[in-house]
Enzyme design. Structure first.
Site, PDB file in Angstrom:
ATOM      1  N   LYS A  29       0.762  -1.100  -0.108  1.00  0.00           N
ATOM      2  CA  LYS A  29      -0.033  -0.099   0.104  1.00  0.00           C
ATOM      3  C   LYS A  29       0.907   1.151  -0.022  1.00  0.00           C
ATOM      4  O   LYS A  29       1.280   1.856   0.993  1.00  0.00           O
ATOM      5  CB  LYS A  29      -0.860   0.110   1.164  1.00  0.00           C
ATOM      6  CG  LYS A  29      -1.731   1.159   1.454  1.00  0.00           C
ATOM      7  CD  LYS A  29      -3.074   1.162   0.809  1.00  0.00           C
ATOM      8  CE  LYS A  29      -3.975   1.971   1.095  1.00  0.00           C
ATOM      9  NZ  LYS A  29      -5.484   1.757   0.735  1.00  0.00           N
ATOM     10  N   ASP A  68      -3.921  -1.215   6.657  1.00  0.00           N
ATOM     11  CA  ASP A  68      -4.049  -2.005   5.317  1.00  0.00           C
ATOM     12  C   ASP A  68      -2.961  -2.942   5.499  1.00  0.00           C
ATOM     13  O   ASP A  68      -3.119  -4.177   5.220  1.00  0.00           O
ATOM     14  CB  ASP A  68      -4.084  -1.288   4.213  1.00  0.00           C
ATOM     15  CG  ASP A  68      -5.493  -0.340   4.105  1.00  0.00           C
ATOM     16  OD1 ASP A  68      -6.396  -0.431   5.041  1.00  0.00           O
ATOM     17  OD2 ASP A  68      -5.667   0.238   2.939  1.00  0.00           O
ATOM     18  N   GLY A  80      -4.108   1.257  -4.508  1.00  0.00           N
ATOM     19  CA  GLY A  80      -4.014   2.573  -4.493  1.00  0.00           C
ATOM     20  C   GLY A  80      -4.967   3.015  -3.056  1.00  0.00           C
ATOM     21  O   GLY A  80      -5.363   2.185  -2.531  1.00  0.00           O
TER      22      GLY A  80
END
Length: 234
Positions: free
Chosen positions: A32, A49, A111
């Protein structure tokens, strides 16, 4: 890996695909590059994440090795960086991704937000990063009403930039509450874009990013997503 919007499940799909690849003997890693809304852990910011990637796919890397910029506020990266006094350099991201791609058979790059979200204050977007890296794209979308417009626009813009869209994945379908829109949307979007729908991932009860609980994610991705087609393994 991009999404039609924030909150569509990019992280879940990225983590699940990474886990499935590794389960099938393929050396894969998920990163990420820019995380906003980072978590405070032991006096430092950590990417939620990246933590989920690590837990779901049993990654060896520390979370900070999977994120090049971790920002405190849950805002668009360019705004979160500006408010933090940090300058995001796309070249740093590109170099980091290229370095890791040499170590792994498959590198999944997630993204932040949607495809056109700016990463820094000159409005360099995730779309620009994908173009810079010259990599194919996977689009994650919601299954319900409104997804035709969001998904077609995302795919069309990528195609306009000359980016290969490898596939579309719908995430979070609640099978017991399926609507006529959710039944028809994948076929309509595939016909309008010419891009294959590579799977419809159901809502997974018990899955929690906050708790780092994948709750059978690997098995569900392996069952419902045609990952071999996406990664050209058959």
């Amino acid at each position: 890996m991009t999404g039609t919007d924030t909150g569509v499940g990019k992280t879940v799909v990225t983590a699940g695909l990474t886990s499935v690849l590794r389960k099938n003997g393929i050396k894969a890693l998920a990163v990420k590059p820019v995380q906003t809304g980072g978590l405070q852990r032991d006096g430092r910011l950590v990417s939620e994440d990246a933590l989920f990637f690590k837990r779901s796919a049993a990654l060896e890397h520390a979370p900070e090795e999977l994120t090049f910029y971790c920002l405190a506020e849950p805002l668009s990266p360019h705004l979160a960086a500006w408010r933090s006094g940090i300058k995001i350099d796309p070249k740093v991201i590109a170099e980091g991704c290229k370095r890791l791609s040499k170590e792994y058979e498959v590198l999944l790059i997630e993204g932040a937000g949607g495809f056109c979200v700016p990463l820094e204050d000159t409005f360099f977007t995730f779309a620009d990063l994908v173009k810079m890296l010259d990599i194919p794209l996977i689009v994650v979308a919601r299954p319900g009403l409104g997804t035709i417009n969001h998904t077609v626009l995302t795919v069309r813009y990528a195609q306009m930039l000359g980016i290969e869209v490898r596939g579309i994945i719908f995430n979070g379908l609640k099978k017991e509450q399926v609507t006529v829109s959710e039944i028809n949307n994948p076929e309509t979007i595939a016909a309008m874009t010419g891009v294959r729908v590579c799977g419809i991932l159901p809502f997974i009860a018990g899955l929690s990013m906050e708790k780092g609980e994948p709750a059978g994610l690997t098995e569900q991705v392996e069952k419902y997503i045609d990952w071999q087609v996406i990664f050209e393994r058959k």
